[in-house]
Design an enzyme around this catalytic site. Structure first.
Site, PDB file in Angstrom:
ATOM      1  N   ASN A   1     -17.944  60.188 -36.244  1.00  0.00           N
ATOM      2  CA  ASN A   1     -19.349  59.971 -36.565  1.00  0.00           C
ATOM      3  C   ASN A   1     -19.911  58.821 -35.745  1.00  0.00           C
ATOM      4  O   ASN A   1     -19.203  57.900 -35.377  1.00  0.00           O
ATOM      5  CB  ASN A   1     -19.535  59.689 -38.066  1.00  0.00           C
TER       6      ASN A   1
ATOM      7  N   TYR B   1     -19.906  45.268  -8.728  1.00  0.00           N
ATOM      8  CA  TYR B   1     -19.225  46.531  -8.971  1.00  0.00           C
ATOM      9  C   TYR B   1     -20.217  47.650  -9.230  1.00  0.00           C
ATOM     10  O   TYR B   1     -21.132  47.498 -10.024  1.00  0.00           O
ATOM     11  CB  TYR B   1     -18.311  46.357 -10.177  1.00  0.00           C
TER      12      TYR B   1
ATOM     13  N   SER C   1     -22.206  64.251 -43.876  1.00  0.00           N
ATOM     14  CA  SER C   1     -20.791  64.536 -44.098  1.00  0.00           C
ATOM     15  C   SER C   1     -20.499  66.033 -43.994  1.00  0.00           C
ATOM     16  O   SER C   1     -21.240  66.854 -44.552  1.00  0.00           O
ATOM     17  CB  SER C   1     -20.409  64.032 -45.489  1.00  0.00           C
ATOM     18  N   GLY C   2     -19.450  66.378 -43.255  1.00  0.00           N
ATOM     19  CA  GLY C   2     -18.938  67.752 -43.248  1.00  0.00           C
ATOM     20  C   GLY C   2     -19.777  68.798 -42.543  1.00  0.00           C
ATOM     21  O   GLY C   2     -19.474  69.984 -42.643  1.00  0.00           O
TER      22      GLY C   2
ATOM     23  N   HIS D   1      -4.731  54.601 -38.780  1.00  0.00           N
ATOM     24  CA  HIS D   1      -5.961  55.379 -38.927  1.00  0.00           C
ATOM     25  C   HIS D   1      -6.532  55.782 -37.559  1.00  0.00           C
ATOM     26  O   HIS D   1      -6.203  56.857 -37.071  1.00  0.00           O
ATOM     27  CB  HIS D   1      -6.953  54.563 -39.775  1.00  0.00           C
TER      28      HIS D   1
ATOM     29  N   SER E   1     -22.113  60.627 -43.913  1.00  0.00           N
ATOM     30  CA  SER E   1     -20.689  60.603 -43.552  1.00  0.00           C
ATOM     31  C   SER E   1     -19.856  59.790 -44.541  1.00  0.00           C
ATOM     32  O   SER E   1     -20.316  58.770 -45.057  1.00  0.00           O
ATOM     33  CB  SER E   1     -20.564  59.972 -42.161  1.00  0.00           C
TER      34      SER E   1
ATOM     35  N   ASP F   1     -17.639  57.817 -43.953  1.00  0.00           N
ATOM     36  CA  ASP F   1     -17.361  56.474 -43.408  1.00  0.00           C
ATOM     37  C   ASP F   1     -18.586  55.554 -43.432  1.00  0.00           C
ATOM     38  O   ASP F   1     -18.566  54.475 -42.841  1.00  0.00           O
ATOM     39  CB  ASP F   1     -16.859  56.596 -41.959  1.00  0.00           C
TER      40      ASP F   1
HETATM   41 ZN   LIG Z   1     -11.352  58.165 -39.895  1.00  0.00          ZN
END
Ligand SMILES: [Zn+2]
Length: 249
Positions: free
Chosen positions: A47, A247, A63-64, A189, A92, A94
């Site tokens: 996410n 750079y 979520s999902g 995790h 989500s 999280d």
């Molecule tokens: Zn996770």
């Protein structure tokens, strides 16, 4: 002018609120769609969120919901306490980790969490990713930190909320600030990355995955390999980030 007022009158209240958040919903949607494009996620894993610090809210993936069914309007608006402010879907799982980090880190505008294969393999091995080459040094001068696995008490408690503190505590313990390093692994995790914008957070997530892959191959080819020497770390970081940076590969 009258047109603006008229359209506001005829819009349902929820839609007016959603419009106020349209910029972060669009940013979160675009950034979330980058995850499958960059092969950083499988199914609905992962996410991205996009914050508006002035409004005190962020937009996050519901979520999902599969990536090909996402749209900007489906992004859920949540405040820094983790409370849903707008949106019909569940945010989500999280979300509370994102809320904790936004609340405590004033300079970030985007957060990404994935279970990308190589970064997650290092997280599962509970190892920091050593700096072995100049690709790593172009982005960070230090090993990518790995926070220890969460305590049982944190796991049984408010797990996602505590994950935010696990990240902050791990950086504090190493004397690092969230502005010095924009990526971390959580032991057992997976990775979290962040940045001043959601685009930068996604970029960091892809860079982390590539560094994790290269470090694994390096150790396989030469198990005795040493960390990159200081002169090369300094040279590569400064040519990309220092005052005389040149750079642009
Ligand atoms: Zn996770």
């Amino acid at each position: 002018m009258s047109k603006v007022i008229k359209s506001a009158i005829f819009q349902p209240q929820s839609q007016i609120n959603m419009n106020k958040y349209q910029h972060i919903q669009e940013a979160a949607y675009k950034a979330n769609m980058q995850l499958p494009a960059l092969e950083l996620v499988l199914f609905t894993f992962g996410n991205v969120s996009a914050a508006d610090k002035d409004l005190g809210v962020f937009a996050i993936k519901p979520s999902g919901v599969p990536y090909d069914e996402l749209s900007p309007a489906k992004m859920v608006i949540v405040d820094f306490e983790g409370k849903t402010v707008a949106g019909d879907l569940r945010p989500s799982s999280d979300t509370l980790t994102h809320a904790v980090l936004y609340k405590h880190w004033p300079q970030i505008g985007g957060i990404v969490h994935t279970h990308s294969t190589y970064a997650t393999a290092w997280a599962q091995s509970q190892r920091c990713i050593p700096i072995y080459g100049t690709t790593h040094a172009d982005h960070n001068t230090i090993d990518i930190p790995c926070a220890p696995p969460m305590d049982d008490e944190m796991i049984r408690g408010n797990y996602e909320y505590e994950t935010g503190f696990q990240i902050m505590n791990a950086l504090a313990k190493k004397g690092l600030s969230y502005e010095e390093i924009e990526m971390i692994l959580i032991g057992n995790h997976g990775p979290f990355t962040w940045g001043t914008t959601p685009e930068k957070a996604v970029y960091n997530s892809a860079v982390l995955e590539r560094l994790a892959h290269m470090a694994l191959l390096t150790e396989q080819i030469n198990p005795e390999v040493k960390r990159l020497k200081d002169s090369l770390i300094k040279k590569h970081f400064e040519r990309k980030h220092g005052p005389g940076s040149y750079y642009g590969q």
